[in-house]
Design an enzyme around this catalytic site. Structure first.
Site, PDB file in Angstrom:
ATOM      1  N   CYS A 113      -3.031  -2.356   8.836  1.00  0.00           N
ATOM      2  CA  CYS A 113      -3.473  -1.575   7.674  1.00  0.00           C
ATOM      3  C   CYS A 113      -4.298  -0.334   8.015  1.00  0.00           C
ATOM      4  O   CYS A 113      -3.882   0.781   7.718  1.00  0.00           O
ATOM      5  CB  CYS A 113      -4.233  -2.474   6.713  1.00  0.00           C
ATOM      6  SG  CYS A 113      -3.158  -3.708   5.977  1.00  0.00           S
ATOM      7  N   PHE A 163     -19.669  -4.775   8.304  1.00  0.00           N
ATOM      8  CA  PHE A 163     -18.818  -3.726   8.883  1.00  0.00           C
ATOM      9  C   PHE A 163     -19.599  -2.733   9.739  1.00  0.00           C
ATOM     10  O   PHE A 163     -19.224  -1.565   9.840  1.00  0.00           O
ATOM     11  CB  PHE A 163     -18.067  -2.987   7.761  1.00  0.00           C
ATOM     12  CG  PHE A 163     -16.615  -3.352   7.750  1.00  0.00           C
ATOM     13  CD1 PHE A 163     -16.206  -4.595   7.326  1.00  0.00           C
ATOM     14  CD2 PHE A 163     -15.657  -2.461   8.212  1.00  0.00           C
ATOM     15  CE1 PHE A 163     -14.876  -4.950   7.351  1.00  0.00           C
ATOM     16  CE2 PHE A 163     -14.318  -2.801   8.243  1.00  0.00           C
ATOM     17  CZ  PHE A 163     -13.938  -4.051   7.816  1.00  0.00           C
ATOM     18  N   GLY A 187      -7.788  -2.169  14.547  1.00  0.00           N
ATOM     19  CA  GLY A 187      -6.335  -2.241  14.734  1.00  0.00           C
ATOM     20  C   GLY A 187      -5.735  -2.858  13.485  1.00  0.00           C
ATOM     21  O   GLY A 187      -6.244  -2.673  12.382  1.00  0.00           O
ATOM     22  N   LEU A 201      -6.613  -8.214   0.182  1.00  0.00           N
ATOM     23  CA  LEU A 201      -6.906  -9.384   1.024  1.00  0.00           C
ATOM     24  C   LEU A 201      -7.066  -8.978   2.486  1.00  0.00           C
ATOM     25  O   LEU A 201      -6.496  -7.985   2.941  1.00  0.00           O
ATOM     26  CB  LEU A 201      -5.810 -10.446   0.892  1.00  0.00           C
ATOM     27  CG  LEU A 201      -4.376 -10.152   1.362  1.00  0.00           C
ATOM     28  CD1 LEU A 201      -4.225 -10.205   2.865  1.00  0.00           C
ATOM     29  CD2 LEU A 201      -3.423 -11.133   0.721  1.00  0.00           C
ATOM     30  N   THR A 259       0.861  -1.182   0.000  1.00  0.00           N
ATOM     31  CA  THR A 259       0.000   0.000   0.000  1.00  0.00           C
ATOM     32  C   THR A 259       0.895   1.229   0.000  1.00  0.00           C
ATOM     33  O   THR A 259       1.654   1.448   0.955  1.00  0.00           O
ATOM     34  CB  THR A 259      -0.901  -0.028   1.251  1.00  0.00           C
ATOM     35  OG1 THR A 259      -1.645  -1.248   1.220  1.00  0.00           O
ATOM     36  CG2 THR A 259      -1.836   1.159   1.285  1.00  0.00           C
ATOM     37  N   GLY A 296     -17.224  -2.026  18.526  1.00  0.00           N
ATOM     38  CA  GLY A 296     -16.276  -2.800  19.336  1.00  0.00           C
ATOM     39  C   GLY A 296     -15.305  -1.869  20.019  1.00  0.00           C
ATOM     40  O   GLY A 296     -15.637  -0.708  20.312  1.00  0.00           O
ATOM     41  N   GLU A 302      -3.270  -4.587  -2.950  1.00  0.00           N
ATOM     42  CA  GLU A 302      -3.828  -5.852  -2.460  1.00  0.00           C
ATOM     43  C   GLU A 302      -4.969  -5.564  -1.487  1.00  0.00           C
ATOM     44  O   GLU A 302      -4.827  -4.736  -0.601  1.00  0.00           O
ATOM     45  CB  GLU A 302      -2.720  -6.658  -1.767  1.00  0.00           C
ATOM     46  CG  GLU A 302      -3.174  -7.996  -1.255  1.00  0.00           C
ATOM     47  CD  GLU A 302      -3.944  -8.797  -2.308  1.00  0.00           C
ATOM     48  OE1 GLU A 302      -3.397  -9.038  -3.385  1.00  0.00           O
ATOM     49  OE2 GLU A 302      -5.113  -9.153  -2.051  1.00  0.00           O
TER      50      GLU A 302
HETATM   51  N1  LIG Z   1      -1.306  -7.470   6.006  1.00  0.00           N
HETATM   52  C1  LIG Z   1      -2.379  -7.172   5.299  1.00  0.00           C
HETATM   53  O1  LIG Z   1      -3.502  -7.598   5.596  1.00  0.00           O
HETATM   54  C2  LIG Z   1      -2.264  -6.308   4.072  1.00  0.00           C
HETATM   55  C3  LIG Z   1      -3.332  -6.262   3.175  1.00  0.00           C
HETATM   56  C4  LIG Z   1      -3.202  -5.469   2.046  1.00  0.00           C
HETATM   57  C5  LIG Z   1      -2.066  -4.715   1.842  1.00  0.00           C
HETATM   58  N2  LIG Z   1      -1.044  -4.771   2.755  1.00  0.00           N
HETATM   59  C6  LIG Z   1       0.162  -3.997   2.484  1.00  0.00           C
HETATM   60  O2  LIG Z   1       1.160  -4.884   1.981  1.00  0.00           O
HETATM   61  C7  LIG Z   1       2.466  -4.460   2.414  1.00  0.00           C
HETATM   62  C8  LIG Z   1       3.140  -5.597   3.159  1.00  0.00           C
HETATM   63  O3  LIG Z   1       2.392  -5.893   4.321  1.00  0.00           O
HETATM   64  P1  LIG Z   1       2.608  -7.204   5.174  1.00  0.00           P
HETATM   65  O4  LIG Z   1       1.544  -7.221   6.211  1.00  0.00           O
HETATM   66  O5  LIG Z   1       2.771  -8.372   4.269  1.00  0.00           O
HETATM   67  O6  LIG Z   1       4.020  -6.850   5.847  1.00  0.00           O
HETATM   68  P2  LIG Z   1       4.992  -7.841   6.657  1.00  0.00           P
HETATM   69  O7  LIG Z   1       5.732  -6.983   7.591  1.00  0.00           O
HETATM   70  O8  LIG Z   1       4.212  -9.006   7.163  1.00  0.00           O
HETATM   71  O9  LIG Z   1       5.993  -8.416   5.545  1.00  0.00           O
HETATM   72  C9  LIG Z   1       6.994  -7.657   4.928  1.00  0.00           C
HETATM   73  C10 LIG Z   1       8.181  -8.579   4.631  1.00  0.00           C
HETATM   74  O10 LIG Z   1       9.149  -7.839   3.883  1.00  0.00           O
HETATM   75  C11 LIG Z   1      10.441  -8.271   4.315  1.00  0.00           C
HETATM   76  N3  LIG Z   1      11.441  -7.284   3.919  1.00  0.00           N
HETATM   77  C12 LIG Z   1      11.736  -6.082   4.473  1.00  0.00           C
HETATM   78  N4  LIG Z   1      12.714  -5.468   3.783  1.00  0.00           N
HETATM   79  C13 LIG Z   1      13.061  -6.297   2.773  1.00  0.00           C
HETATM   80  C14 LIG Z   1      14.012  -6.232   1.715  1.00  0.00           C
HETATM   81  N5  LIG Z   1      14.800  -5.177   1.569  1.00  0.00           N
HETATM   82  N6  LIG Z   1      14.093  -7.276   0.863  1.00  0.00           N
HETATM   83  C15 LIG Z   1      13.307  -8.351   1.010  1.00  0.00           C
HETATM   84  N7  LIG Z   1      12.380  -8.474   1.983  1.00  0.00           N
HETATM   85  C16 LIG Z   1      12.269  -7.452   2.852  1.00  0.00           C
HETATM   86  C17 LIG Z   1      10.283  -8.455   5.808  1.00  0.00           C
HETATM   87  O11 LIG Z   1      11.308  -9.271   6.331  1.00  0.00           O
HETATM   88  C18 LIG Z   1       8.896  -9.108   5.870  1.00  0.00           C
HETATM   89  O12 LIG Z   1       8.994 -10.511   5.797  1.00  0.00           O
HETATM   90  C19 LIG Z   1       2.236  -3.189   3.245  1.00  0.00           C
HETATM   91  O13 LIG Z   1       2.361  -2.080   2.435  1.00  0.00           O
HETATM   92  C20 LIG Z   1       0.795  -3.351   3.689  1.00  0.00           C
HETATM   93  O14 LIG Z   1       0.189  -2.115   3.955  1.00  0.00           O
HETATM   94  C21 LIG Z   1      -1.125  -5.547   3.858  1.00  0.00           C
END
Ligand SMILES: NC(=O)c1ccc[n+]([C@@H]2O[C@H](COP(=O)([O-])OP(=O)(O)OC[C@H]3O[C@@H](n4cnc5c(N)ncnc54)[C@H](O)[C@@H]3O)[C@@H](O)[C@H]2O)c1
Length: 436
Positions: free
Chosen positions: A261, A250, A258, A151, A121, A254, A149
């Protein structure tokens, strides 16, 4: 197709696994060597329903591989997803250092055409910044696509395999064709792949999350009003939710939203607005309401214990920011724990999946129990912070016989108010006529 996914967290691991599941060859790259070693050895690193089975199958078929070596990971890939963190910087804006750092490294490595896809994001204008970062070192042809994304943790595999929609921001015909082919197996039922420009795609993600956060904060304010006016938010929710323009989903009040995102994305959109001299007033209020809501149960608890929580012990059910995940980022339960401990109380907690992650962050600040009933031992009251299904119909007799007081403070409105009052509990929830 040959795909690389850089960043193997909640989004990257689901993305990589699901693309492997449709027959692509996927290499996931992460800088965290422990994580990569575990994944290589078939040990899944996050809890996400349904993921492990797909992960193990594709690992075995060698369609899914893991490495810490960026150059080796992307060498054969035509499509490179960036699923990297975009945490809030000090001023609340999304910190792009991970994305732009990897983009610059990719520029040094690339030798032929590749599509780089922002799955993280990211604020409007990031695709252009990624393009510039790659261009510093690579003079050949490449495209940068914005593919946010949507999800949801807890149902991430279903969401990825059957998305409501896929948003693809690109002005390149070549990238558009590749992305359309890649996503075709996921939209066979006719859900739309919506092509647009990069900037609109980037804003779409923030708009979606901010709208959902607004819906939650709105209902939390309606719930507060219900408490003051002696109305029942469950009734109001049903009354408004059957209007199709509002929708049933939605609308559950609650103790605040948190997760990784909503909090950061709302904050980042406010910051982006400020940067173009626009004051996004609604979202500022959404954040304020959410901050207050996380501690909405505290005055109720304090009042029950006559303003003295010193030496009191609480059972806490639920630590994850929502059910079916082990993610504790910005979890309201953690704010509750801080407030209780600060007031001189102690806490025993149970969560089906999130305890190891909480332990990593707050260690022995609280005790952790083997099951939900063990948390009740010597507790003066029960607090519920996450709506895991297994908390919904507990053994009330066990609760009665273990808790010191028949008192439950429920931040997720799990129980029927009349039924639980008939059992003799002092029961307080959010926005319902709980205590007579
Ligand atoms: N978690 C969700 O539900 C969700 C949903 C939609 C969008 N997003 C977005 O997706 C993105 C990722 O979120 P997430 O929850 O998967 O994050 P996360 O912290 O779970 O995963 C990020 C990963 O990137 C790795 N990383 C960091 N620097 C790196 C580098 N230089 N090279 C390779 N790997 C590296 C970290 O070790 C980690 O495993 C964010 O922008 C988030 O806002 C998250």
């Amino acid at each position: 197709m040959k795909i690389a996914v850089v960043g193997t967290g909640y989004v990257g691991l689901v993305t990589g696994t699901c693309f492997a599941e449709t027959g692509n060859t996927v290499i996931c790259v992460d800088i965290d060597i422990n994580k990569v070693n575990k994944l290589k050895n078939g040990e899944i690193t996050i809890y996400e329903p349904g993921l492990e089975k797909l992960f193990l199958r594709n690992l075995k078929e060698e369609r899914l591989q893991f490495t810490t070596d960026l150059a080796a990971g992307v060498q054969d890939a035509e499509i490179i997803f960036l699923a990297l963190p975009t945490p809030p910087g000090e001023d609340g804006s999304a910190d792009l250092k991970y994305i732009l750092g990897v983009a610059e490294d990719l520029g040094k490595i690339m030798t032929d055409y590749k599509v780089l896809i922002d799955k993280s994001t990211v604020p409007v204008g990031t695709a252009e910044k990624v393009h510039a970062a790659v261009r510093k070192n690579f003079k050949g042809e490449f495209d940068v696509v914005s593919n946010p994304e949507f999800l949801r943790e807890g149902v991430a595999v279903d969401d990825f395999m059957k998305p409501d929609r896929v948003v693809i921001g690109t002005n390149s015909d070549r990238a558009r064709k590749l992305m359309g082919d890649l996503y075709a197996p996921f939209v066979r039922q006719g859900n739309p792949v919506i092509f647009m420009d990069e900037r609109s795609a980037e804003l779409t993600k923030y708009a979606a999350n901010s709208f959902l956060a607004t819906k939650i904060s709105f209902m939390n304010e309606i719930a507060r009003l219900c408490e003051l006016l002696n109305a029942d938010v469950d009734m109001v929710r049903r009354g408004i939710g059957s209007d199709e323009r509002i929708g049933k989903r939605f609308l559950f009040p609650g103790i605040g939203y948190g997760g990784s995102c909503f909090p950061k994305d709302v904050q980042a959109l406010v910051k982006s607005s400020t940067e173009v001299n626009y004051e996004f007033k609604i979202l500022e209020a959404v954040m304020d309401v959410n901050e207050a809501q996380k501690l909405h149960l505290m005055p109720k608890i304090k009042s029950y214990f006559k303003d003295n929580l010193k030496g009191k012990h609480f059972a806490l059910w639920g630590l994850a920011f929502k059910p079916n995940t082990d993610d504790i980022r910005e979890a309201p339960a953690l704010y509750m724990i801080d407030a209780l401990v600060e007031a001189g109380a102690t806490v025993s907690a149970f969560d089906p999946e999130a305890m190891p992650n909480v332990k990593k962050v707050i260690g022995d600040k609280i005790t952790y129990t083997e099951n939900q009933y063990a948390a009740l031992q010597n507790a003066d009251a029960l607090i519920i912070a996450t709506e895991w299904n297994e908390f919904r119909t507990p053994d009330f007799l066990k609760i009665v016989s273990t808790l010191k007081n028949k008192a439950i403070f429920d931040g997720r409105n799990l129980f029927d108010v009349a039924a639980i009052r008939d059992l003799g509990f002092h029961y307080e929830s959010v926005g319902r006529i709980s205590v007579k």
